[in-house]
Design a protein around this motif. Sequence first.
Motif, short mmCIF file in Angstrom:
data_model
loop_
_atom_site.label_atom_id
_atom_site.label_comp_id
_atom_site.label_asym_id
_atom_site.label_seq_id
_atom_site.Cartn_x
_atom_site.Cartn_y
_atom_site.Cartn_z
N GLN A 204 16.32 -8.31 16.16
CA GLN A 204 17.15 -7.62 16.92
C GLN A 204 18.29 -7.72 16.50
OE1 GLN A 204 16.93 -9.54 20.97
NE2 GLN A 204 15.34 -7.94 21.54
N CYS A 207 18.49 -5.57 13.07
CA CYS A 207 18.89 -4.20 13.64
C CYS A 207 20.44 -4.02 14.03
CB CYS A 207 17.78 -3.93 14.87
SG CYS A 207 16.49 -3.80 14.34
N VAL A 225 17.85 -1.75 18.40
CA VAL A 225 16.52 -1.58 18.40
C VAL A 225 16.17 -0.18 18.37
CG1 VAL A 225 14.24 -2.05 19.32
CG2 VAL A 225 16.00 -4.00 19.15
N ALA A 226 16.63 0.82 19.59
CA ALA A 226 16.56 2.04 19.72
C ALA A 226 16.98 2.81 18.31
CB ALA A 226 17.17 2.59 20.82
N LEU A 229 14.54 2.09 15.40
CA LEU A 229 13.31 3.01 15.66
C LEU A 229 13.51 4.27 14.99
CD1 LEU A 229 11.78 1.14 19.04
CD2 LEU A 229 11.01 0.68 16.42
N ASP A 234 9.44 3.38 7.34
CA ASP A 234 8.37 2.44 7.29
C ASP A 234 8.41 1.64 5.92
OD1 ASP A 234 7.00 2.33 9.69
OD2 ASP A 234 5.94 4.12 9.37
N ARG A 237 10.44 0.13 10.19
CA ARG A 237 10.21 0.47 11.61
C ARG A 237 8.98 -0.15 12.25
NH1 ARG A 237 10.57 5.69 10.92
NH2 ARG A 237 8.35 6.03 10.68
N SER A 238 7.91 -0.51 11.65
CA SER A 238 6.66 -1.14 12.20
C SER A 238 7.13 -2.40 12.50
CB SER A 238 5.84 -0.74 11.06
OG SER A 238 5.06 0.41 10.98
N VAL A 240 9.77 -3.41 13.41
CA VAL A 240 10.76 -3.59 14.65
C VAL A 240 9.76 -3.25 15.86
CG1 VAL A 240 12.70 -2.41 15.89
CG2 VAL A 240 12.73 -2.78 13.38
N GLU A 241 8.90 -2.40 15.65
CA GLU A 241 7.88 -1.92 16.88
C GLU A 241 7.13 -3.21 17.17
OE1 GLU A 241 5.71 1.14 15.12
OE2 GLU A 241 7.20 2.76 15.82
N GLN A 244 8.95 -5.91 19.45
CA GLN A 244 9.03 -5.50 20.66
C GLN A 244 7.96 -6.27 21.51
OE1 GLN A 244 9.35 -1.24 20.43
NE2 GLN A 244 11.23 -1.62 21.68
#
Length: 276
Positions: A204, A207, A225-226, A229, A234, A237-238, A240-241, A244
Amino acid sequence: MSLPLHLPQDVLARLTSDPTIPATVPTLLDALLLGVQQMLGQNLVGLYLRGSLAMGDFDPLASDVDFFAVTEHLLTETEFTDLTTMHDTLATLPNPYAVHLEGAYIPRVSVRRFTLGERLPTLFRQERLKWYEHDYNWVLERWVVREHGLKLCGPAPTTLIDPISADELRDAVRLRMPEWLRWANQPDDPDWQLHLGQKAYVIQTMCRALCTLATGTLPSKPQAVAWALATLPDPWRSTVEHSQAWHNKQTFDASLNPEIQRFIRMAVSQAERDLR
């Protein structure tokens, strides 16, 4: 539980209307406000909330209770001792956030603009008040207080802190990144043994840094984070996903450390590219 009587009504209304903020938070803040006023007297200029309480993204399982105190002059030895005793007493309260207070006592002359190398009375979670050398993160903290800080007492923070430009925010982020890179390159550091919730915090924070570099503003962690994403390609992004799912988990998984280290190095590389 009765509500505190000493917090400003607008702040109390905001805190008590937010379902993510337990009643124990304003109770602790009430005790903090009264204690600081009693210990500092006329040396107290103002007391403000920063961090997640100010940004509106308080997490009851992970957030600290962050404050920002402004004084007329640097604390005397007696004032420092009295405040240390006061904070030690607060830490013993039967309140789950009593050991999660974090903040600093900054004199009026120093609060207006950040100066690297100043040693100021600073409190970290689960520690005692101590003299601590502030780094560029306190540029970001000043921005949060100036733009979003909640006033517990004193004048509006905009009268105490000069405007902080988008480029100043970006520079503060860049100047902090080498520290993150050093940590990423030290896999034997004990902090890499921390639980997954802490690793989610790292992602986080990265980001947030990337978003600040791109936009020139400082988002809340959920906003960052939003943004990541929606923006990062990639494999970033993965990551970050994935992070979560780690949120607030107390388990440990060393196999994820290399992925997190790569993400930090990517963020540092981006900061260096932006500088050129």
